[in-house]
Write a protein that holds these residues in place. Structure first.
Motif, PDB file in Angstrom:
ATOM      1  N   CYS A 167      -0.283  -7.120  -5.277  1.00 39.29           N
ATOM      2  CA  CYS A 167      -1.565  -7.206  -6.589  1.00 39.29           C
ATOM      3  C   CYS A 167      -1.519  -6.744  -7.003  1.00 39.29           C
ATOM      4  O   CYS A 167      -1.004  -7.835  -8.281  1.00 39.29           O
ATOM      5  CB  CYS A 167      -2.601  -6.835  -5.815  1.00 39.29           C
ATOM      6  N   CYS A 198      -4.418  -3.449  -2.976  1.00 39.29           N
ATOM      7  CA  CYS A 198      -3.782  -4.391  -1.869  1.00 39.29           C
ATOM      8  C   CYS A 198      -3.533  -3.468  -1.079  1.00 39.29           C
ATOM      9  O   CYS A 198      -3.304  -3.160   0.693  1.00 39.29           O
ATOM     10  CB  CYS A 198      -3.132  -5.823  -1.625  1.00 39.29           C
ATOM     11  N   CYS A 213       2.584  -1.922  -1.428  1.00 35.98           N
ATOM     12  CA  CYS A 213       3.119  -0.604  -2.355  1.00 35.98           C
ATOM     13  C   CYS A 213       2.901   0.514  -1.777  1.00 35.98           C
ATOM     14  O   CYS A 213       3.828   1.416  -2.713  1.00 35.98           O
ATOM     15  CB  CYS A 213       3.040  -0.931  -3.800  1.00 35.98           C
ATOM     16  N   CYS A 217       2.611   0.324  -7.475  1.00 37.58           N
ATOM     17  CA  CYS A 217       1.823   0.030  -8.559  1.00 37.58           C
ATOM     18  C   CYS A 217       1.137   0.813  -9.664  1.00 37.58           C
ATOM     19  O   CYS A 217       0.844  -0.152 -10.584  1.00 37.58           O
ATOM     20  CB  CYS A 217       1.508  -0.630  -8.227  1.00 37.58           C
TER      21      CYS A 217
HETATM   22 FE1  FES Z   1      -1.288  -3.851  -4.115  1.00 29.70          FE
HETATM   23 FE2  FES Z   1      -0.246  -2.164  -5.290  1.00 29.70          FE
HETATM   24  S1  FES Z   1       0.663  -3.934  -4.816  1.00 29.70           S
HETATM   25  S2  FES Z   1      -1.720  -1.708  -4.182  1.00 29.70           S
END
Ligand code: FES
Length: 334
Positions: A39, A44, A47, A79
């Protein structure tokens, strides 16, 4: 920029220079290394990593993606992680999960679609560009129907092979952007685009601790892949799989699990449903209920738990097993 050192579970080091104000995920991508992520906005959890030293700011994120107990122990979402100085962190996956050339795109076609339970199909896909179909059990791909732009992530249920073969269990949703057309008009021989393999979920080597796999619904797919991998490798750890579904009509996977049990003497599996029907003779309850019962009868080292299912299930598993290490698939909605 700030120096960032990331270490994988198999000891590979990734050294990055992170520009002020930039996230670790962006710096890695800039350096040509796509880390597992989806995401890119803190929702999500795919990462996820653990900071071992250094200061950082963590941007807005969902508590489902990063539960407070993980946050308290250095858990971060890369992220949303902006270093304030030199930083070191551990990635919860081996180096093979880092995509140095970006996410691969593969041409494929549908081999078969078979209904295996209520609203659930077993989809078999063959790669047509090359038979090289290497991936780690637990990973997922995004499937795309050419011309529709509909692209959805599904876990692989088989293991890596050289026959270009990929297996999935897909829950059909009438308004599903991918599963809707899949149910209505996709037939064997139709083309598909496969993006991946991707994702960080997979088996961890933690000595001879038992491995218990907990699946909710189509969350069985990556755990079946892991069980099959254990069978191929003849892993000596005792292993159990618990599959929970709403009703007996929603259950599937028994022949496949039986085949694993036949090859792997240390493997057992159990099913449970929340709502039994008159013909049901098995357990009633959730997979977390089964787990709690099994743990109270368990002696020896605490098992490692591998979980794939809806977030409330992952929560219930954590609560039922406070002393176990929990590895869970962080990305897929099941
Ligand atoms: Fe989804 Fe970081 S890519 S929380």
């Amino acid at each position: 920029g700030h120096q960032v050192v990331l270490t994988t579970t198999d000891g590979a080091r990734l050294e990055l220079c992170c520009p002020p104000g930039g996230t670790v995920l962006e710096a890695a991508a800039e350096a040509g290394a796509a880390l597992p992520a989806s995401c890119k906005q803190g929702t999500c959890g795919s990462c996820h990593a653990t900071v071992t030293s250094g200061e950082y700011d963590l941007g807005p994120h969902s508590a489902l993606a990063l539960p407070p107990d993980e946050l308290a122990h250095g858990g971060v979402l890369l992220c949303r992680t902006v270093p304030c100085g030199p930083l070191t962190a551990e990635l919860p996956y081996p180096q093979s999960r880092i995509l140095y050339g970006g996410v691969p795109e593969r041409a494929a076609e549908v081999e078969s679609i078979t209904t295996v339970a209520r609203d659930t199909v077993h989809l078999v896909v063959t790669l047509t560009d090359s038979p090289d179909c290497q991936f780690d059990a637990g990973q997922f791909v995004e499937l795309e129907l050419p011309g529709t732009g509909a692209r959805r992530a599904y876990s692989l249920a088989n293991t890596g092979n050289w026959e270009g073969r990929m297996e999935f269990y897909i829950r059909l949703r009438p308004d599903g952007a991918f599963s809707g057309p899949l149910a209505e008009r996709v037939r064997p021989g139709d083309p598909l685009t496969v993006h991946g393999p991707q994702g960080a979920f997979g088996l961890h080597e933690t000595g001879l601790r038992p491995r218990w796999l907990l699946a909710g619904g189509t969350g069985l797919a990556p755990l079946l892949a892991m069980a099959r991998q254990m069978a191929e490798w003849q892993d000596p750890q005792p292993a159990r799989l618990f599959l929970g579904a709403n009703t007996p009509a929603d259950l599937f996977g028994e022949p496949e699990l039986k085949a694993v049990a036949a090859e792997l003497p240390s493997f057992r599996y159990e099913f449970t449903v929340r709502e039994a029907d008159p013909g049901w003779t098995g357990s009633v309850g959730t997979a977390a209920d089964l787990l709690a019962r099994a743990l109270s009868a368990h002696t020896g080292p605490a098992p490692d738990l591998y979980v794939c299912g809806p977030p409330p299930m992952v929560d219930a598993v954590r609560r039922a097993a406070p002393d176990c290490q929990v590895f869970h698939e962080r990305f897929l909605a099941t």
